[in-house]
Design an enzyme around this catalytic site. Structure first.
Site, PDB file in Angstrom:
ATOM      1  N   PRO A 191       0.849  -1.189   0.000  1.00 19.17           N
ATOM      2  CA  PRO A 191       0.000   0.000   0.000  1.00 19.17           C
ATOM      3  C   PRO A 191       0.888   1.243   0.000  1.00 19.17           C
ATOM      4  O   PRO A 191       1.815   1.330   0.803  1.00 19.17           O
ATOM      5  CB  PRO A 191      -0.762  -0.113   1.334  1.00 19.17           C
ATOM      6  N   CYS A 239       2.701   3.222   9.913  1.00 19.23           N
ATOM      7  CA  CYS A 239       2.905   4.515   9.250  1.00 19.23           C
ATOM      8  C   CYS A 239       3.763   5.431  10.120  1.00 19.23           C
ATOM      9  O   CYS A 239       3.444   5.685  11.286  1.00 19.23           O
ATOM     10  CB  CYS A 239       1.569   5.182   8.953  1.00 19.23           C
ATOM     11  N   LYS A 249      -0.245  -5.262   9.001  1.00 18.98           N
ATOM     12  CA  LYS A 249       1.055  -4.849   8.445  1.00 18.98           C
ATOM     13  C   LYS A 249       1.752  -4.023   9.514  1.00 18.98           C
ATOM     14  O   LYS A 249       1.236  -2.990   9.930  1.00 18.98           O
ATOM     15  CB  LYS A 249       0.849  -4.026   7.173  1.00 18.98           C
ATOM     16  N   HIS A 272       7.409  -5.010   7.935  1.00 16.92           N
ATOM     17  CA  HIS A 272       8.401  -4.078   7.387  1.00 16.92           C
ATOM     18  C   HIS A 272       9.507  -4.030   8.432  1.00 16.92           C
ATOM     19  O   HIS A 272       9.290  -3.519   9.533  1.00 16.92           O
ATOM     20  CB  HIS A 272       7.750  -2.704   7.152  1.00 16.92           C
ATOM     21  N   ASN A 325       8.827  -7.412   4.062  1.00 13.83           N
ATOM     22  CA  ASN A 325       8.743  -6.121   3.372  1.00 13.83           C
ATOM     23  C   ASN A 325       9.941  -5.247   3.756  1.00 13.83           C
ATOM     24  O   ASN A 325      10.375  -5.248   4.900  1.00 13.83           O
ATOM     25  CB  ASN A 325       7.425  -5.429   3.757  1.00 13.83           C
TER      26      ASN A 325
HETATM   27  C1  LIG Z   1       4.884   7.101  -0.777  1.00 13.31           C
HETATM   28  C2  LIG Z   1       4.622   5.988   0.191  1.00 13.31           C
HETATM   29  C3  LIG Z   1       3.357   5.811   0.720  1.00 13.31           C
HETATM   30  C4  LIG Z   1       3.103   4.772   1.636  1.00 13.31           C
HETATM   31  N1  LIG Z   1       1.829   4.579   2.103  1.00 13.31           N
HETATM   32  C5  LIG Z   1       1.571   3.503   2.904  1.00 13.31           C
HETATM   33  C6  LIG Z   1       0.239   3.163   3.302  1.00 13.31           C
HETATM   34  O1  LIG Z   1      -0.752   3.817   2.925  1.00 13.31           O
HETATM   35  N2  LIG Z   1       0.074   2.081   4.116  1.00 13.31           N
HETATM   36  C7  LIG Z   1       1.132   1.311   4.530  1.00 13.31           C
HETATM   37  O2  LIG Z   1       0.943   0.320   5.258  1.00 13.31           O
HETATM   38  N3  LIG Z   1       2.393   1.589   4.149  1.00 13.31           N
HETATM   39  C8  LIG Z   1       2.622   2.649   3.340  1.00 13.31           C
HETATM   40  N4  LIG Z   1       3.900   2.864   2.897  1.00 13.31           N
HETATM   41  C9  LIG Z   1       4.976   1.906   3.271  1.00 13.31           C
HETATM   42  C10 LIG Z   1       5.105   0.806   2.199  1.00 13.31           C
HETATM   43  O3  LIG Z   1       3.921   0.046   2.105  1.00 13.31           O
HETATM   44  C11 LIG Z   1       6.288  -0.128   2.515  1.00 13.31           C
HETATM   45  O4  LIG Z   1       6.073  -0.716   3.779  1.00 13.31           O
HETATM   46  C12 LIG Z   1       7.625   0.593   2.550  1.00 13.31           C
HETATM   47  O5  LIG Z   1       7.754   1.487   1.464  1.00 13.31           O
HETATM   48  C13 LIG Z   1       8.807  -0.393   2.536  1.00 13.31           C
HETATM   49  O6  LIG Z   1       8.736  -1.220   1.397  1.00 13.31           O
HETATM   50  P1  LIG Z   1       9.631  -0.934   0.066  1.00 13.31           P
HETATM   51  O7  LIG Z   1      11.072  -0.854   0.508  1.00 13.31           O
HETATM   52  O8  LIG Z   1       9.349  -2.107  -0.832  1.00 13.31           O
HETATM   53  O9  LIG Z   1       9.171   0.379  -0.484  1.00 13.31           O
HETATM   54  C14 LIG Z   1       4.166   3.906   2.026  1.00 13.31           C
HETATM   55  C15 LIG Z   1       5.439   4.085   1.468  1.00 13.31           C
HETATM   56  C16 LIG Z   1       5.680   5.101   0.568  1.00 13.31           C
HETATM   57  C17 LIG Z   1       7.061   5.240  -0.012  1.00 13.31           C
END
Ligand SMILES: Cc1cc2nc3c(=O)[nH]c(=O)nc-3n(C[C@H](O)[C@H](O)[C@H](O)COP(=O)(O)O)c2cc1C
EC number: 1.3.1.-
Length: 349
Positions: free
Chosen positions: A22, A107, A146, A175, A206
């Protein structure tokens, strides 16, 4: 087949489950559709629905679950801490064809965690316990969480895991960073491995899944049932397909500069609408290009110039200057010298 049955069928396969993370203001319905065209994830998480006493399902997010164009299961994510409101929203969400309701415990935006929602809740395990208990009773589709591994200290993770287990959640995404580690520290994959050991439900790993090779390393290191991919999928929409190819021992599709250029054009067409003024369309594209730019060239020149363009013509001239070629794209992002608060670090409201 219902969305729940579909997700069960995906989890019954030997292959790792690949989820699109997300991402607020990024992973909306048009983006889901575009990802699907590039090979796509196995499961798609919505941006979070904000939940409080007066909240209504956000109109901008509802189409993702009402019209889910991916052909794959959708998971609706909520963020909040007020139990009656979370229960009410979980019931509303289940009017739509979703496979799961997910609770955000990660978040790191201060505006969220200061209200003790998202990652802020990780400071109060007892409150998480009460929320999960109420939601478990209210959710008849799958109930998933999450989480990050703590707020400022990962020691709390050992208190969280028994709480997740106690409420028999159906899937846990970890994460592997604390809230205060935001998006740029190393990822603590050993904590994800601990979750895999402790939980009887599937666990998705993640954080920094940046290529098919890295995906394999993370799966091996953590033993996770699958991966959730965020920023890497914006930069490289072929990654889901590449991971599947790598897992099957097949040669990996290697997109060229011109393929990336075509992706940026497709992204523009997908996520902007003609009735919106061009300056706002370009602004919106910059949000994506901040992540995408990490794969364009190693000096930072593309990102620097991209942030200064004003018109669509300037934007695409710049993209063509860097990408109108037949060389293979880099599979890993380039290591650019970023500030901790740089938008590339994933800072969001
Ligand atoms: C621009 C942006 C918006 C995000 N919005 C959410 C969200 O709405 N809900 C959520 O659980 N995580 C959110 N995240 C976190 C991501 O889901 C993810 O956990 C995090 O980016 C680490 O994964 P990655 O290294 O593959 O990006 C957001 C991340 C980014 C960069």
């Amino acid at each position: 087949m219902t969305p729940v049955q579909h997700l069960n069928a995906l989890l019954a396969r030997p292959e790792p489950l690949l989820a699109l993370a997300p991402m607020q203001d990024v992973t909306d319905l048009p983006f889901w559709r575009l990802m699907t065209a590039y090979g796509g994830a196995d499961v798609y998480y919505t941006e979070y629905f904000r939940v409080h006493a007066d909240s209504k399902l956000e109109k901008g997010i509802v189409p993702s679950i009402a019209e889910n164009p991916t052909g794959m299961p959708a998971v609706a994510q909520m963020i909040g801490n007020d139990i009656p409101s979370l229960v009410r929203t979980a019931k509303e969400l289940q009017q739509y064809p979703i496979a799961a309701v997910d609770l955000n415990l990660g978040c790191p935006a201060p505006v969220v965690y200061k209200k003790c929602a998202g990652g802020g809740l990780l400071r109060e395990p007892e409150r998480i316990d009460a929320i999960l208990g109420a939601l478990r009773d209210a959710v008849q589709v799958k109930f998933t969480v999450k989480t990050r591994i703590g707020f400022d200290d990962n020691a709390v993770f050992d208190r969280l895991l028994p709480i997740f287990a106690k409420h028999s959640i159906d899937l846990l995404t970890v994460h592997g960073r604390t809230v205060l580690e935001m998006y740029r520290s190393d990822v603590h994959y050993d904590f994800i491995a601990r979750a895999v050991q402790a939980m009887s439900c599937p666990v998705l790993a993640n954080g920094n899944v940046s290529s098919a090779k890295k995906a394999e390393q993370i799966l091996q290191e953590t033993g996770a049932r699958g991966l959730m991919i965020g920023r890497g999928a914006i930069r490289n929409p072929w990654m889901f397909q590449q991971i599947r190819q790598h897992q099957h021992g097949e040669p990996i599709l290697l997109p060229r500069g011109r393929d990336v250029l075509a992706y940026i054009h497709a992204l523009y067409d997908a996520v902007t609408s003609p009735e919106v003024p061009e300056t706002l369309q370009v602004q919106k594209m910059k949000k994506y290009l901040n992540f995408l730019g990490l794969g364009v060239e190693p000096s930072g020149a593309f990102l620097h110039a991209m942030r200064r363009v004003k018109t669509k013509a300037e934007l695409f001239a710049l993209c063509a200057e860097h990408l109108d070629h037949g060389d293979e794209m880099s599979l890993e992002p380039f290591e650019l010298d970023l500030q901790a608060k740089d938008v590339l670090a994933g800072v969001h409201q």
